[in-house]
Design a protein around this motif. Structure first.
Motif, PDB file in Angstrom:
ATOM      1  N   THR A  78       0.839  -1.203   0.000  1.00 43.95           N
ATOM      2  CA  THR A  78       0.000   0.000   0.000  1.00 43.95           C
ATOM      3  C   THR A  78       0.869   1.246   0.000  1.00 43.95           C
ATOM      4  N   ALA A  79       0.470   2.224  -0.774  1.00 52.09           N
ATOM      5  CA  ALA A  79       1.102   3.547  -0.792  1.00 52.09           C
ATOM      6  C   ALA A  79       0.043   4.560  -0.390  1.00 52.09           C
ATOM      7  N   GLN A  80       0.362   5.382   0.622  1.00 49.32           N
ATOM      8  CA  GLN A  80      -0.629   6.289   1.204  1.00 49.32           C
ATOM      9  C   GLN A  80      -0.074   7.708   1.285  1.00 49.32           C
ATOM     10  N   PRO A  81      -0.188   8.504   0.224  1.00 48.62           N
ATOM     11  CA  PRO A  81       0.250   9.899   0.296  1.00 48.62           C
ATOM     12  C   PRO A  81      -0.777  10.761   1.028  1.00 48.62           C
ATOM     13  N   GLY A  82      -0.405  12.003   1.283  1.00 44.40           N
ATOM     14  CA  GLY A  82      -1.362  12.961   1.834  1.00 44.40           C
ATOM     15  C   GLY A  82      -1.267  13.194   3.321  1.00 44.40           C
ATOM     16  N   ARG A  97      -3.890  10.112   8.221  1.00 44.00           N
ATOM     17  CA  ARG A  97      -5.190   9.642   7.741  1.00 44.00           C
ATOM     18  C   ARG A  97      -6.262   9.884   8.795  1.00 44.00           C
ATOM     19  N   ALA A  98      -7.500   9.962   8.347  1.00 49.01           N
ATOM     20  CA  ALA A  98      -8.625  10.210   9.251  1.00 49.01           C
ATOM     21  C   ALA A  98      -8.800   9.038  10.212  1.00 49.01           C
ATOM     22  N   PRO A  99      -9.144   9.308  11.486  1.00 49.12           N
ATOM     23  CA  PRO A  99      -9.297   8.240  12.482  1.00 49.12           C
ATOM     24  C   PRO A  99     -10.269   7.149  12.056  1.00 49.12           C
ATOM     25  N   GLN A 100     -11.378   7.503  11.406  1.00 48.34           N
ATOM     26  CA  GLN A 100     -12.351   6.494  10.982  1.00 48.34           C
ATOM     27  C   GLN A 100     -11.747   5.551   9.947  1.00 48.34           C
ATOM     28  N   MET A 101     -11.003   6.103   9.002  1.00 46.18           N
ATOM     29  CA  MET A 101     -10.372   5.278   7.976  1.00 46.18           C
ATOM     30  C   MET A 101      -9.308   4.384   8.594  1.00 46.18           C
ATOM     31  N   LEU A 102      -8.574   4.923   9.583  1.00 49.87           N
ATOM     32  CA  LEU A 102      -7.551   4.130  10.253  1.00 49.87           C
ATOM     33  C   LEU A 102      -8.171   2.980  11.031  1.00 49.87           C
ATOM     34  N   SER A 103      -9.323   3.250  11.645  1.00 51.32           N
ATOM     35  CA  SER A 103     -10.004   2.209  12.411  1.00 51.32           C
ATOM     36  C   SER A 103     -10.433   1.065  11.501  1.00 51.32           C
ATOM     37  N   GLU A 104     -10.994   1.394  10.333  1.00 48.60           N
ATOM     38  CA  GLU A 104     -11.405   0.370   9.374  1.00 48.60           C
ATOM     39  C   GLU A 104     -10.195  -0.406   8.856  1.00 48.60           C
ATOM     40  N   ALA A 105      -9.116   0.328   8.552  1.00 45.77           N
ATOM     41  CA  ALA A 105      -7.919  -0.311   8.019  1.00 45.77           C
ATOM     42  C   ALA A 105      -7.265  -1.203   9.065  1.00 45.77           C
ATOM     43  N   LEU A 106      -7.266  -0.772  10.331  1.00 45.54           N
ATOM     44  CA  LEU A 106      -6.616  -1.547  11.385  1.00 45.54           C
ATOM     45  C   LEU A 106      -7.258  -2.918  11.536  1.00 45.54           C
ATOM     46  N   GLU A 107      -8.575  -2.944  11.591  1.00 46.48           N
ATOM     47  CA  GLU A 107      -9.281  -4.228  11.738  1.00 46.48           C
ATOM     48  C   GLU A 107      -8.980  -5.155  10.566  1.00 46.48           C
ATOM     49  N   HIS A 145       6.649  11.430   5.055  1.00 41.63           N
ATOM     50  CA  HIS A 145       7.329  11.709   6.319  1.00 41.63           C
ATOM     51  C   HIS A 145       6.419  12.392   7.338  1.00 41.63           C
ATOM     52  N   THR A 146       5.451  13.153   6.851  1.00 42.86           N
ATOM     53  CA  THR A 146       4.611  13.940   7.755  1.00 42.86           C
ATOM     54  C   THR A 146       3.782  13.094   8.711  1.00 42.86           C
ATOM     55  N   VAL A 147       3.569  11.804   8.433  1.00 39.38           N
ATOM     56  CA  VAL A 147       2.779  10.979   9.359  1.00 39.38           C
ATOM     57  C   VAL A 147       3.520  10.739  10.663  1.00 39.38           C
ATOM     58  N   ARG A 148       4.818  10.989  10.681  1.00 41.35           N
ATOM     59  CA  ARG A 148       5.603  10.743  11.885  1.00 41.35           C
ATOM     60  C   ARG A 148       5.247  11.698  13.022  1.00 41.35           C
ATOM     61  N   SER A 149       4.483  12.727  12.713  1.00 37.36           N
ATOM     62  CA  SER A 149       4.020  13.639  13.765  1.00 37.36           C
ATOM     63  C   SER A 149       2.494  13.645  13.862  1.00 37.36           C
ATOM     64  N   HIS A 150       1.842  12.650  13.249  1.00 33.54           N
ATOM     65  CA  HIS A 150       0.377  12.557  13.287  1.00 33.54           C
ATOM     66  C   HIS A 150      -0.002  11.439  14.257  1.00 33.54           C
ATOM     67  N   ARG A 151      -0.590  11.808  15.390  1.00 38.12           N
ATOM     68  CA  ARG A 151      -0.793  10.872  16.490  1.00 38.12           C
ATOM     69  C   ARG A 151      -1.646   9.671  16.099  1.00 38.12           C
ATOM     70  N   THR A 209      -2.293   8.308  13.134  1.00 31.94           N
ATOM     71  CA  THR A 209      -1.609   7.423  12.198  1.00 31.94           C
ATOM     72  C   THR A 209      -0.473   6.667  12.878  1.00 31.94           C
ATOM     73  N   LEU A 210       0.230   7.345  13.785  1.00 32.60           N
ATOM     74  CA  LEU A 210       1.302   6.680  14.525  1.00 32.60           C
ATOM     75  C   LEU A 210       0.758   5.550  15.381  1.00 32.60           C
ATOM     76  N   SER A 211      -0.403   5.756  15.989  1.00 34.22           N
ATOM     77  CA  SER A 211      -1.019   4.711  16.794  1.00 34.22           C
ATOM     78  C   SER A 211      -1.328   3.489  15.933  1.00 34.22           C
ATOM     79  N   TYR A 212      -1.860   3.734  14.741  1.00 35.87           N
ATOM     80  CA  TYR A 212      -2.125   2.639  13.800  1.00 35.87           C
ATOM     81  C   TYR A 212      -0.824   1.927  13.430  1.00 35.87           C
ATOM     82  N   ILE A 213       0.220   2.696  13.122  1.00 34.89           N
ATOM     83  CA  ILE A 213       1.501   2.112  12.720  1.00 34.89           C
ATOM     84  C   ILE A 213       2.085   1.256  13.843  1.00 34.89           C
TER      85      ILE A 213
END
Length: 234
Positions: free
Chosen positions: A39-43, A46-56, A74-80, A82-86
């Motif tokens: 998967t490649a995810q630019p932008g 990610r929105a919490p709802q989308m992360l929740s669906e993707a995590l499951e 690189h910007t996801v490294r400061s997005h709480r 997305t980091l939780s999902y990672i």
């Protein structure tokens, strides 16, 4: 016999419209994945709802010992969120890396089926691709980007090492030399316009530039952006 065989085949390209249909198609493809998910995810984050669906969905995948590789910016490294999902997917065995710029969003399952957006308006429509040549092309593009990206290990390493700051800044300054606006750069790198302006301000002070045009000239003439070097993060 030929007609019967072709009628049983899935079409090489299928247009999926609407968030619900796209979500169902993605879930079916990921649940059917047996070897590797790319998967490649630019932008940015990610929105919490989308992360929740993707995590499951992704935890189910990883529980079957399927390899998962994901590239973010690189910007996801400061997005709480997305980091939780990672943190959760890497703990389950996924591999995550980041780049300053990811060329496009896509998902590839077992190098047999891929999904790409139809437009910049995410979630409105997607294209399901089963043509072997197109899927192979996307997979090779992913592997090329993967080789240049920086791993994310939330539990063992700094989330934002100096190399990342330099990579982001160099990408921004190359865009300045090309004449891009702050808004355009921010959209491309998945970061705020204010962050882009701050990077540019620091380098302007360093080079004693008094205008955007002068900064572009000084950057091009200074050699700071040549080779692998960056203008510096200070």
């Amino acid at each position: 016999m030929y007609t019967d065989a072709r009628s049983a085949e899935q079409p090489p390209l299928t247009l999926l419209t609407g968030g619900e249909l796209i979500s169902k198609a993605l879930t079916a493809a990921v649940d059917g994945c047996r070897h590797e998910l790319l998967t490649a995810q630019p932008g940015g984050g990610r929105a919490p709802q989308m992360l929740s669906e993707a995590l499951e969905r992704d935890l189910r995948l990883l529980s079957r010992d399927v390899r998962q590789r994901t590239i973010y910016q690189h910007t996801v490294r400061s997005h709480r969120a997305t980091l939780s999902y990672i943190e959760q997917v890497t703990a389950a065995g996924a591999e995550v890396r980041t780049l300053a710029e990811v060329f496009e969003r896509f998902i590839i399952c077992d190098q047999k089926v891929a999904f790409i957006p139809v437009s910049e308006e995410r979630g409105s429509a997607a294209l399901e691709i089963r043509h072997p040549a197109l899927v192979r092309f996307l997979a090779q593009s992913f592997n090329n980007a993967w080789a240049r990206s920086i791993p994310v290990h939330p539990d063992t390493s700094p989330l934002r090492p100096p190399s990342i700051t330099s990579d982001v800044q160099r990408t921004i300054l190359l865009a300045v030399v090309s004449g891009e606006t702050d808004d355009s750069i921010a959209r491309r790198l998945g970061m705020s316009r204010r962050s882009v302006a701050e990077h540019i301000r620091k380098v302007s002070l360093r080079l004693e530039s008094s205008s955007r045009a002068q900064l572009g000239y000084l950057l091009a003439a200074s050699g700071l952006l040549e080779g692998d070097g960056a203008a510096g993060a200070d």
